[in-house]
Design a protein around this motif. Sequence first.
Motif, mmCIF file in Angstrom:
data_model
loop_
_atom_site.group_PDB
_atom_site.id
_atom_site.type_symbol
_atom_site.label_atom_id
_atom_site.label_comp_id
_atom_site.label_asym_id
_atom_site.label_seq_id
_atom_site.Cartn_x
_atom_site.Cartn_y
_atom_site.Cartn_z
ATOM 1 N N LEU A 489 38.871 -62.751 48.964
ATOM 2 C CA LEU A 489 40.086 -62.068 49.135
ATOM 3 C C LEU A 489 40.537 -63.842 50.056
ATOM 4 O O LEU A 489 41.684 -63.501 49.603
ATOM 5 C CB LEU A 489 39.642 -61.403 50.640
ATOM 6 C CG LEU A 489 39.378 -60.285 50.674
ATOM 7 C CD1 LEU A 489 38.289 -59.263 51.904
ATOM 8 C CD2 LEU A 489 40.108 -59.076 49.266
ATOM 9 N N ASN A 526 39.453 -54.030 46.603
ATOM 10 C CA ASN A 526 39.772 -55.383 46.802
ATOM 11 C C ASN A 526 40.259 -55.499 45.193
ATOM 12 O O ASN A 526 41.266 -56.536 44.913
ATOM 13 C CB ASN A 526 39.133 -56.131 47.425
ATOM 14 C CG ASN A 526 38.738 -55.734 48.824
ATOM 15 O OD1 ASN A 526 39.581 -55.082 49.375
ATOM 16 N ND2 ASN A 526 37.506 -55.957 49.149
ATOM 17 N N THR A 710 42.556 -53.456 52.508
ATOM 18 C CA THR A 710 41.324 -54.262 51.863
ATOM 19 C C THR A 710 39.901 -53.864 52.714
ATOM 20 O O THR A 710 40.410 -53.601 53.925
ATOM 21 C CB THR A 710 41.059 -55.692 51.664
ATOM 22 O OG1 THR A 710 41.202 -55.987 52.567
ATOM 23 C CG2 THR A 710 42.192 -56.047 50.497
ATOM 24 N N SER A 725 42.687 -54.613 52.481
ATOM 25 C CA SER A 725 41.583 -55.798 52.091
ATOM 26 C C SER A 725 40.474 -55.539 52.961
ATOM 27 O O SER A 725 40.770 -56.330 54.375
ATOM 28 C CB SER A 725 41.283 -57.081 51.450
ATOM 29 O OG SER A 725 42.753 -57.801 51.682
#
Length: 728
Positions: A489, A526, A710, A725
């Motif tokens: 992320l 994600n 996500t 995310s």
Amino acid sequence: MSDVVDFRGGDFRGPVIGKAEYRQQAPAPTALDALPPPAAGFTGRDEELGRLRAALDPSGAGGEQAVLVTAVSGLGGIGKTALAVRAAYAAREEGWFPGGVLFLDLHGYDDAPVTADQALQSLLRALGVEPEHIPVTADERAGLYRSVLADREPVLILADNASSPDQVRPLLPGGGRRHRVLVTSRDRLAALGARLVQLDQLTPGAAYELLDRALRIADPEDDRVVEEPEAAARLAELCGYLPLALQIAVALLAEDPGKAVAELADELGTSYDRLAALDDGDRSVRAAFDLSYRRLPAGQARLLSLLALAPGPEASEEVAAVLVGAEEPPVADLKALARAHLVERGNSRGCWRMHDLVRAFGAGVAAGDPEARDAARERLLAHYYRCADAADDRLQWLPGDPEPAHFATRAEALAWLDRECAGLVAAAQWGREKRYAAMASRLALCLWWYLDWRRNFDDLIGVSSAAQEASHGVGDREGEAMAWNNLGLGLRQVGRVEEAIDAHVRDRDLCQVLDDPAGEATAWNNLGTALELAGRLEEAMNAYERSRDLCHALGDRSGEGMAWNNLGIVFAATGRTEEAMDAYNRSRDLHHSVGDRRREAAAWNNIGNVLRTENQVGRAMEALRKALSIRSEYEDWYGVAQTLGNLGGTYEDTRRQAEARSYYLQAADAFTRANAPQEAARARARAAALTAPATPTDTPAPAAPPARTTDSGRPSPPPPDAPDSAAR
């Protein structure tokens, strides 16, 4: 003088020999110009020198006072004596003290400091008093000292290296003359009733200048500092901009003309013990600090050594209490250390910081007791984890969930995280040491939501990378999977999309091995966001569908809602508007059903964008205003900015330029609050473009990117207007 000897009354039984001794009576020698030579390379103290000159000037403010005491205080090696001596020379040159300048080193921090009666004896002899005329007791000496000064023209007494007000008070002259006393001390002598001048470290520019000046005193042709300005700047930084350390560095360079500045900087930078390297055989930074340290009471000494272990640039009083194992913050000891200039107040209320070299000294002391050192670090890491976990629970709390106990409000949790952020990030990376791996990894996982919310993506990548390494090192596959997720992320947010894809694939594969369908659902979602940003839309859609189906089977409505939102983005990007609207509506309803208003706002934002592209302006504005209201409520400034930009674009579509410009400027302000300067600049540019005359066009203003979501298996707000995310 008589040359007659009277022997009357004597009883003499034998020969008598008389011996006479004749002495010429003359004044005893004086020492009224005993200043040490000025320090080589003195620079960077213009402001402080001006304050001392103003205090010593008999015609300036306070000139009518009988005695004006000025006390210069600061860390050992900070240049107090050099400044005081420079000021004394300047005062003498001005002719302010025709009675003379007395200099006395009180050795206040040595094992045997100068006592009051010793100091008075030295001063009386310097003033020309015969030794046999100097009284025995300190009180009598003080009386004679004041009497002698009363008959003299103004005198400046420079009492160097005092350790307490009691060491200075007996040296103060009586009233009636414009004598001055200038004191230097490592302690802030507020009880002395003096004008206080505190010295801090030099500025980088002044430190660079000191290096060059002092080196040229040894050799006027030595231009190594000028030839290597970047290395010299790094050397000054490694010396902590401390004059003593800088002078030692100059001595090391001067004794080896062939050594490059960069070479010395590299030696200091890579040295296991930097303080040991800052020693020229005659002067030592460690020895200077040790003089102050040895005078500390046991509690303050222990606090100094353990405070040096604090991982951030500043330590809160809460952290200080944890390090020493106390129930309450050791505020009194911290203030005492501050008076000794071993710590100073930080930028945040209730926080304290140390000079870099003092920190190195304290850490060296702590290393002498590894058991106590390691126990303190473990206490701090456990404390950080408990509090960060509680703050994360409060930030992600949704109506209907149990109320988190530790932080009463979201604002309180954010304030704690903001204050402790640097320390938390540093401590989370202790996991690279096996001893702290498990706890540090858990701490890192607690920080994802906060760091993403504050857009501290570099820190997010750092702590997640450390957590991944630590978890892998101790065989914690579940922790490693979560760390890969969070790392992906962070990488996605800074545009490192291919690395993000790899991280999410690793997460997904580990979840499948662990038979963790909830974690796998997160990983698929994600992974889809990273694939989408890479332009691989078909693969992204497949990933979102896999996540949606897993979440639906698990009854995870929040996760399912995020997958629907992200599917809507792909549908909209491929022109499937009706399917996009249906997906966004499903996402909105699912998030509304679980009370996740932050993600509900993301869906409303995206619905508004679709309606805008369909020229349904009224409905688009209604949806965007709903998103704006919720995002404002949660102080989601990045999301607020995106929605304001979309509203600006909607007004621009309808040629209502004044309203559009206002929304763009508001968006710029919100981006600034969200730590997004580039986006703020673009919003201002869009506002500026509207100052020109309007040009009719059928092309609508560009919409802000849609809000993606996500997931992490724990509810979390979206990175606004990006794929939705979250961490696990």
